[in-house]
Design an enzyme around this catalytic site. Structure first.
Site, short mmCIF file in Angstrom:
data_model
loop_
_atom_site.label_atom_id
_atom_site.label_comp_id
_atom_site.label_asym_id
_atom_site.label_seq_id
_atom_site.Cartn_x
_atom_site.Cartn_y
_atom_site.Cartn_z
N GLU A 111 -10.39 6.70 -28.05
CA GLU A 111 -9.27 7.63 -28.10
C GLU A 111 -8.00 6.87 -28.49
OE1 GLU A 111 -10.08 11.26 -25.42
OE2 GLU A 111 -9.39 9.67 -24.12
N LYS A 137 -7.89 17.16 -17.30
CA LYS A 137 -6.70 16.47 -16.75
C LYS A 137 -6.22 17.24 -15.51
CE LYS A 137 -5.91 14.79 -21.36
NZ LYS A 137 -5.00 14.27 -22.36
N GLY A 163 -9.22 17.14 -24.76
CA GLY A 163 -8.26 17.43 -23.70
C GLY A 163 -7.74 18.86 -23.83
N GLY A 164 -6.59 19.01 -24.45
CA GLY A 164 -5.91 20.30 -24.50
C GLY A 164 -6.79 21.45 -24.97
N GLU A 193 -4.39 7.73 -20.07
CA GLU A 193 -3.33 8.10 -19.11
C GLU A 193 -3.44 7.25 -17.85
OE1 GLU A 193 -4.10 12.30 -19.30
OE2 GLU A 193 -3.35 12.27 -21.36
N HIS A 244 -9.28 6.11 -18.75
CA HIS A 244 -8.60 7.02 -19.69
C HIS A 244 -7.22 6.47 -20.00
CE1 HIS A 244 -6.43 10.49 -21.18
NE2 HIS A 244 -7.60 10.89 -21.62
N ASN A 297 -12.05 17.25 -20.95
CA ASN A 297 -11.26 16.58 -19.90
C ASN A 297 -10.08 17.49 -19.58
OD1 ASN A 297 -9.65 14.93 -18.34
ND2 ASN A 297 -9.05 13.58 -20.04
N GLY A 328 -2.97 14.25 -27.27
CA GLY A 328 -1.99 15.27 -26.90
C GLY A 328 -0.83 15.37 -27.87
N SER A 373 -6.64 14.94 -29.84
CA SER A 373 -6.29 16.15 -30.61
C SER A 373 -7.47 16.74 -31.37
CB SER A 373 -5.11 15.86 -31.55
OG SER A 373 -3.95 15.54 -30.78
P1 PGA Z 1 -6.17 15.79 -26.32
O1 PGA Z 1 -6.62 14.78 -25.17
O2 PGA Z 1 -7.45 16.41 -26.87
O3 PGA Z 1 -5.29 16.79 -25.65
O4 PGA Z 1 -5.47 14.99 -27.36
C1 PGA Z 1 -7.78 13.99 -25.29
C2 PGA Z 1 -7.96 13.15 -24.04
O5 PGA Z 1 -6.96 12.68 -23.49
O6 PGA Z 1 -9.09 12.93 -23.56
#
Ligand code: PGA
Length: 255
Positions: free
Chosen positions: A162, A10, A223-224, A94, A92, A8, A168, A202
């Site tokens: 999640e 973002k 994500g990251g 966010e 999600h 993802n 994050g 993470s």
């Molecule tokens: P992250 O994000 O791996 O940066 O923690 C995961 C996500 O929001 O799908």
């Protein structure tokens, strides 16, 4: 079932950065043993699909529940499908916590994804204060309860667990935490409980293999660590190792 490795992005990687990513993304895994998915920003979807170079599926990060209409700034599932997306992230954290999406909106979007012929990847997860208050199970049951009817006729869907406190932040659930939550999600899904359940929060090359060998963890939503082609390739390789021995193609499908 082969593990699902989903990235993802973002609001990162515009078209030029997306093409640069795919010029370097060459996992050394046996790619027929994992299912790799990318969720780029909408404006980078086309160039991503043109430059990907390895077998992968593509999806969007959000859709509007309506097919079309006076909703400035929004994109429908039908438009995403027409543009080549096959998957859609729905709900999600966010979207829920920054943009205020309610369970009802998440449910409507899940139904809209199914209507548009997209595979919804429905995200659920508890806040830290909910976990501390012992509310993990009721929160997950509420979030899953809100979408079950919307996906009941889907030919395919997935859930991503999640925990909000792990997104994050560098904090990761332990494999045991993930297994516990995934078992709750599976139970809450009832007769739809064979759907793949991904862990997100993470995920990194160093923890991906142990998370993906935990019971009930069918893949990861990253994500990251999905933004760097070499790092994400290492996570895909961890998925191939963790899923070795599983027959490919067993991903849940009612159709
Ligand atoms: P992250 O994000 O791996 O940066 O923690 C995961 C996500 O929001 O799908």
């Amino acid at each position: 079932m082969g593990k699902v490795i989903a990235g993802n992005w973002k609001m990162h990687h515009g078209p030029a950065a997306a093409a640069a990513f795919f010029s370097r993304f060459r996992p050394r895994a046996a790619l027929d043993s994992v299912e790799i998915l990318f969720f780029p920003p909408d404006l980078s979807l086309a160039v991503s699909m043109e430059t990907v170079g390895v077998p992968a599926g593509f999806g969007v990060q959000n859709i509007h529940p309506e097919k079309a209409g006076p909703f400035t700034g929004e994109t429908s599932g039908e438009m995403a499908r027409e543009a080549g997306a096959r998957f859609a992230l729905i709900g999600h954290s966010e979207r829920r916590h920054i943009f205020g999406e309610s369970d009802a909106e998440v449910s409507a979007k899940a139904g809209a994804a199914v209507r548009a012929g997209l595979v919804p990847v429905i995200c659920v997860g508890e806040l830290l204060e909910e976990r501390r208050a012992g509310l993990l199970e009721p929160v997950l049951r509420r979030q899953i309860g809100a979408i079950v009817a919307s996906v009941a006729t889907a030919s395919r869907f997935m859930v991503a667990y999640e925990p909000v406190w792990a997104i994050g932040t560098g904090e990761t659930a332990t494999p045991g935490d993930a297994a516990e939550a995934h078992a709750i999600v599976r139970s809450a899904l009832g007769e739809l409980g064979a759907a793949p359940i991904l862990y997100g929060g993470s995920v990194k090359p160093g923890n991906a293999a142990s998370l993906m060998t935990a019971p009930d963890v069918d893949g990861v939503l990253v994500g990251g660590a999905s933004l760097d082609p070499d790092v994400f390739a290492r996570i895909a390789e961890a998925g191939a190792t963790a899923g070795s021995g599983d027959p490919v193609g067993g991903t849940w499908s009612a159709g």
